[in-house]
Design a protein around this motif. Structure first.
Motif, PDB file in Angstrom:
ATOM      1  N   ASP A 139       0.887  -1.171   0.000  1.00 19.62           N
ATOM      2  CA  ASP A 139       0.000   0.000   0.000  1.00 19.62           C
ATOM      3  C   ASP A 139       0.920   1.215   0.000  1.00 19.62           C
ATOM      4  N   SER A 142      -0.474   6.735  -2.518  1.00 24.27           N
ATOM      5  CA  SER A 142      -1.722   7.142  -1.860  1.00 24.27           C
ATOM      6  C   SER A 142      -1.889   8.633  -1.562  1.00 24.27           C
ATOM      7  N   PRO A 143      -1.816   9.468  -2.596  1.00 24.75           N
ATOM      8  CA  PRO A 143      -2.070  10.895  -2.369  1.00 24.75           C
ATOM      9  C   PRO A 143      -3.563  11.158  -2.180  1.00 24.75           C
ATOM     10  N   ASN A 144      -3.903  12.406  -1.915  1.00 23.97           N
ATOM     11  CA  ASN A 144      -5.298  12.758  -1.699  1.00 23.97           C
ATOM     12  C   ASN A 144      -5.842  13.560  -2.867  1.00 23.97           C
ATOM     13  N   HIS A 153       4.492  12.052  -0.333  1.00 32.66           N
ATOM     14  CA  HIS A 153       3.944  11.049  -1.251  1.00 32.66           C
ATOM     15  C   HIS A 153       5.014  10.570  -2.229  1.00 32.66           C
ATOM     16  N   HIS A 179      -3.926   3.669  -2.271  1.00 34.86           N
ATOM     17  CA  HIS A 179      -5.062   3.938  -1.378  1.00 34.86           C
ATOM     18  C   HIS A 179      -5.319   5.450  -1.366  1.00 34.86           C
ATOM     19  N   GLY A 181      -6.850   9.138  -1.182  1.00 34.25           N
ATOM     20  CA  GLY A 181      -7.890   9.753  -0.355  1.00 34.25           C
ATOM     21  C   GLY A 181      -8.936  10.358  -1.264  1.00 34.25           C
ATOM     22  N   TYR A 334     -10.866   8.179   8.678  1.00 35.06           N
ATOM     23  CA  TYR A 334      -9.708   7.595   7.975  1.00 35.06           C
ATOM     24  C   TYR A 334      -9.416   6.198   8.536  1.00 35.06           C
ATOM     25  N   ASP A 338      -9.450   2.302   6.918  1.00 33.47           N
ATOM     26  CA  ASP A 338      -8.306   1.398   6.988  1.00 33.47           C
ATOM     27  C   ASP A 338      -8.689   0.057   7.625  1.00 33.47           C
ATOM     28  N   TYR A 360       2.482  -1.137   4.573  1.00 32.90           N
ATOM     29  CA  TYR A 360       1.993   0.222   4.342  1.00 32.90           C
ATOM     30  C   TYR A 360       3.175   1.162   4.369  1.00 32.90           C
ATOM     31  N   THR A 362       4.128   4.776   4.603  1.00 37.05           N
ATOM     32  CA  THR A 362       3.741   6.174   4.845  1.00 37.05           C
ATOM     33  C   THR A 362       4.758   6.832   5.769  1.00 37.05           C
ATOM     34  N   GLN A 366       2.392   8.785  10.809  1.00 41.22           N
ATOM     35  CA  GLN A 366       1.173   7.973  10.870  1.00 41.22           C
ATOM     36  C   GLN A 366       1.357   6.702  11.707  1.00 41.22           C
ATOM     37  N   HIS A 369      -1.440   6.087  14.116  1.00 41.48           N
ATOM     38  CA  HIS A 369      -2.639   5.673  13.380  1.00 41.48           C
ATOM     39  C   HIS A 369      -2.597   4.164  13.120  1.00 41.48           C
ATOM     40  N   PHE A 370      -1.472   3.696  12.580  1.00 46.10           N
ATOM     41  CA  PHE A 370      -1.398   2.270  12.247  1.00 46.10           C
ATOM     42  C   PHE A 370      -1.328   1.400  13.498  1.00 46.10           C
TER      43      PHE A 370
HETATM   44  N1  ARG Z   1      -3.826   9.353   1.858  1.00 43.56           N
HETATM   45  C1  ARG Z   1      -2.963   9.199   2.988  1.00 43.56           C
HETATM   46  C2  ARG Z   1      -2.111  10.467   3.149  1.00 43.56           C
HETATM   47  O1  ARG Z   1      -1.955  11.218   2.219  1.00 43.56           O
HETATM   48  C3  ARG Z   1      -2.041   8.010   2.910  1.00 43.56           C
HETATM   49  C4  ARG Z   1      -2.756   6.671   2.880  1.00 43.56           C
HETATM   50  C5  ARG Z   1      -1.857   5.538   3.267  1.00 43.56           C
HETATM   51  N2  ARG Z   1      -2.495   4.258   3.224  1.00 43.56           N
HETATM   52  C6  ARG Z   1      -3.420   3.821   4.089  1.00 43.56           C
HETATM   53  N3  ARG Z   1      -3.936   2.633   3.912  1.00 43.56           N
HETATM   54  N4  ARG Z   1      -3.763   4.536   5.131  1.00 43.56           N
HETATM   55  O2  ARG Z   1      -1.564  10.683   4.195  1.00 43.56           O
END
Ligand code: ARG
Length: 603
Positions: A139, A142-144, A153, A179, A181, A334, A338, A360, A362, A366, A369-370
Motif C-alpha cells: 500500500d 496514496s495521495p489525496n 507522497h 489507497h 484519499g 480515515y 483502513d 503500508y 507512509t 502515521q 494511526h497504524f
Molecule cells: N492518503 C494518505 C495520506 O496522504 C495516505 C494513505 C496511506 N495508506 C493507508 N492505507 N492509510 O496521508
C-alpha cells in the motif's frame, strides 16, 4: 554487515558446528544448536570470516579459548569438503579463528552466478510451502484527491515501488495498491464551493486542472472555517454524495478524474505502476466494520461517538486513547476505512484479496494511526493466524537548512517542479561536461541522458538514506558524479559498456578461469554478496541496503578498472577480467532495476 555468498556461509557454519569439541556440545543446555558466531573478518588481512565461538564457550567448559580453537581446527582439517573450499584456518589473538576462502572456490561460486539467469537469487514462486499465501499487498503512494501530491507522497512512491520490485523479483505476487484519499468531508466542501463560483466545472470535464482545484480547495476550506451556513451546506453535500445522488456522484467523479490525470503524469515520469483503489472502494464495507466490532464487544459510545479504546497506550494524562470508528454525526473516519481495508484484504476472494501480508509505506507521523488500526484489527480477529501487517515508516524530507522542504517563497514544493528542476540541472551538468570533453552529441541524446540522470538522482537520493531518518534534499549532492549517488553508479555501468564498445566481448564463461590479483579477488568477493543483500532488503524492507551494496560494488569495480589492465591484458587474464566486467554490469543493472532506476549505455 553483510556476509559473503549465502550458500557458502551456510556450508561453513555447518562444518564449524560439527567441529566443536564434544564438551562444548554437551555443555549447551536443552539441545541448543552450537553457534560458532561466524562473522565477516574485521580486516581483509584476517581473511574472510572470523569465528568467535571458542571465546564464548571457554568459560562454560572451563578450557582456554585457544585450546578450544585448536581442537576445532584439528577437526576442520579432517573435513574434506571444508578443505576444498577454505584455506587452513589460523588462530588469532585470544582464540579467534580466521578463515579464508580458496580462490578455486571463488571461481566455483562465480561460475554458479554465470550459469544462473537470476544471479543466484532463487525465486520462491516455484516453492511448495510459500511463506505467504495470496498476494503481498504493498500500500503506497496514496495521495489525496483535490490536493497536490507532496514530497511525502514522493517518498512513499519511490520506496514502495522499490520494495514491490524486490518482492516481485523474489517471486511473490504483489498487489500494488494506491489507497488514494478520494472520499470524505473535503468533497462536500469543494462541491458546495464550486457550485457557487464555477458550477460548470462540476459538469464539464477538463474545465479545471489540479492546480485550480487546489486553489478552490484552499478557498473552500477558508469559507468553511468562517461561515456556519457554508458548513451546513457542505455537510448536506456530503450526505447527498453518500446517499448516491447522481449529480453529486458525477461531480465527485469529475474532481477525481482531474486529480488522477495529474498523478498519472508523475507516475509515468517515474515509471511507477499502481492499481488505484481509493478509500471510496471500502464504503460498502464500513457498516460491516461497525457490526463486527459490536459483536466482538469492542465498541464503546463515548461523547456520542463509537470508539474502541486502545490497549497499551494512553494520553499524557494517563487516560485511555480511543480509536474513533463512527463520529457522532454518523460519519466515518480515515481509521474506519483502513479497518475495512484490512478486513477486505485478508478476506478470501471473491469478498477480498486473500492476502496474508500487507505493508503500508507512509511517513512516520502515521505510526500511531497504524498502531491503533492494527490493534483493533487484531482484536476484531480480522488478521488470520500466520498473516501479518506492517507499517513501513519514513522520515521527513527537509531542505538544506534542515527545515521542512519549501520553495524560496515559502510554499510547498510541487513534485512536477521538483522533477523538472532535477532534470534541468542534470542537463546543465551534462552540457558542461560535454563541452569540457570536446564532445558533440545529438539533442535526443542530451534529452534522454538528462532525463534519466535527473529522475535517477531523485530516486536514488531518497532510497540510499535509511528511510526511518529525515533526509535533506540537495540537488547538488544528488547529481554529483562522485560519492554515493545515482550518477556515480550509472557511470560505472557506462564504463563497462565502453569496454564492450571498444571490442571487449563481455564473456559469459571461459574454460580456464584463474585469478591472482587482489583487485580481481576483491571484486569477486563483492559480487558474491548480492544474494545476501537482496535477502536483507526483503526481510528488513530497507532499500538503502541495496544502495549501499551497489555503491560498494561500484567502488571495488572502479579500483579494478583503474588499477589493472583489462583490454590490454594478455590472455587468459583479458577474458577472465571481461567475465568480471560482465558480472558487475549484470549485478548493477539488476540492482538498479530493483530500485526502479533506469540505466544508460553512454552518458
Ligand atoms: N492518503 C494518505 C495520506 O496522504 C495516505 C494513505 C496511506 N495508506 C493507508 N492505507 N492509510 O496521508
Amino acid at each position: 554487515m553483510l556476509e559473503l555468498s549465502s550458500s557458502l556461509k551456510k556450508q561453513l557454519d555447518l562444518a564449524l558446528q560439527n567441529a566443536f569439541p564434544e564438551e562444548c556440545k554437551a555443555a549447551l543446555a536443552g539441545g541448543k544448536a552450537l553457534d560458532p558466531l561466524l562473522a565477516p573478518a574485521s580486516k581483509p588481512e584476517f581473511g574472510d570470516f572470523q569465528v568467535n565461538g571458542a571465546l564464548t564457550l571457554a568459560k562454560t567448559i572451563k578450557q582456554p579459548p585457544r585450546q578450544i580453537a585448536q581442537s576445532i581446527i584439528d577437526q576442520l582439517k579432517k573435513n574434506e569438503e571444508f578443505l576444498n573450499a577454505f584455506e587452513y584456518p589460523i588462530i588469532a589473538g585470544p582464540g579467534f579463528i580466521n578463515i579464508t576462502i580458496k580462490v578455486s572456490q571463488l571461481i566455483v561460486e562465480i561460475k554458479k552466478l554465470l550459469e544462473n539467469d537470476r544471479l543466484g537469487i532463487p525465486s520462491i514462486a516455484s516453492q511448495e510451502n510459500q511463506k505467504f499465501k495470496g498476494p503481498v499487498i504493498v500500500d503506497f503512494s496514496s495521495p489525496n484527491i483535490a490536493k497536490e501530491m507532496h514530497v511525502g507522497h514522493l517518498r512513499s512512491t519511490i520506496i514502495g515501488d522499490s520494495l514491490a520490485r524486490v518482492l516481485e523479483f523474489r517471486g511473490y505476487k504483489v498487489l500494488r495498491l494506491n489507497h488514494v484519499g478520494d472520499w470524505g468531508t473535503q468533497f462536500g466542501m469543494l462541491i458546495t464551493y464550486l457550485k457557487k463560483v464555477a458550477p460548470k466545472a462540476l459538469t464539464t470535464p477538463d474545465l479545471v486542472n489540479l492546480g485550480d482545484l487546489v486553489t478552490f480547495y484552499r478557498e473552500a476550506k477558508k469559507e468553511f472555517d468562517d461561515s456556519e451556513q457554508f458548513q451546513q451546506s457542505s455537510r448536506e453535500e456530503v450526505v447527498k454524495l453518500q446517499q448516491g445522488d447522481l449529480l453529486s456522484l458525477k461531480a465527485w467523479q469529475l474532481l477525481c478524474d482531474q486529480s488522477r490525470k495529474e498523478f498519472n503524469k508523475i507516475y509515468d515520469r517515474l515509471n511507477i505502476k499502481l492499481i488505484e483503489r481509493g478509500e471510496s472502494f471500502y464504503n460498502p464495507y464500513l457498516q460491516d466494520v461497525v457490526d463486527d466490532l459490536l459483536k466482538a464487544n469492542l465498541l464503546v459510545t463515548d461523547d456520542g461517538a463509537q470508539c474502541v479504546f486502545l490497549e497499551g497506550i494512553s494520553s499524557k494524562e494517563g487516560k485511555p486513547l480511543p480509536l474513533i470508528i463512527q463520529k457522532s454525526d454518523g460519519g466515518f473516519n480515515y481509521a474506519t476505512t483502513d479497518l475495512a481495508a484490512i478486513r477486505y484484504r485478508f478476506n478470501t476472494p471473491p469478498n477480498g484479496d486473500g492476502s496474508s501480508y500487507i505493508i503500508y509505506i507512509t511517513d512516520a507521523g502515521q505510526s500511531n494511526h497504524f498502531y491503533g488500526v492494527f490493534q483493533v484489527a487484531k482484536r476484531a480477529k480480522w488478521i488470520p493466524s500466520k498473516c501479518h501487517v506492517e507499517h513501513v515508516p519514513f522520515g521527513l524530507v527537509q531542505g538544506e537548512d534542515g527545515k521542512k522542504l519549501k520553495t524560496r517563497s515559502g510554499k510547498t514544493v510541487k513534485l512536477k517542479d521538483l522533477l523538472n528542476e532535477a532534470v534541468s540541472r542534470a542537463k546543465t551538468d551534462l552540457q558542461k561536461r560535454l563541452k569540457a570533453e570536446g564532445r558533440t552529441e545529438s539533442m535526443d541524446f542530451i534529452e534522454h541522458v538528462s532525463n534519466t540522470v535527473g529522475i535517477a538522482s531523485v530516486k536514488y537520493a531518497d532510497l540510499s538514506q535509511n528511510r526511518v531518518t529525515n533526509y535533506q534534499f540537495s540537488f547538488d549532492r544528488m547529481l554529483a558524479l562522485q560519492g554515493n549517488t545515482a550518477p556515480y553508479l550509472l557511470y560505472s555501468l557506462v564504463r563497462i559498456a565502453g569496454i564492450a564498445r571498444k571490442g571487449g566481448r563481455l564473456e559469459t564463461l571461459v574454460d580456464n578461469m584463474e585469478f591472482s590479483q587482489s583487485q580481481e579477488i576483491n571484486l569477486i568477493k563483492e559480487l558474491l554478496k548480492f544474494d545476501e543483500t537482496i535477502f536483507a532488503v526483503e526481510k528488513e524492507l530497507l532499500p538503502n541496503r541495496l544502495c549501499n551494496y551497489l555503491f560498494e560494488l561500484s567502488q571495488v569495480f572502479n579500483r579494478f578498472y583503474d588499477q589493472i589492465p583489462i583490454l590490454k591484458a594478455n590472455e587468459p587474464s583479458k577474458s577472465n577480467r571481461l567475465v568480471l566486467c560482465r558480472l558487475t554490469a549484470d549485478t548493477l543493472k539488476l540492482g538498479l532495476n530493483l530500485l526502479g532506476i533506469e540505466t544508460l549505455e553512454r552518458m
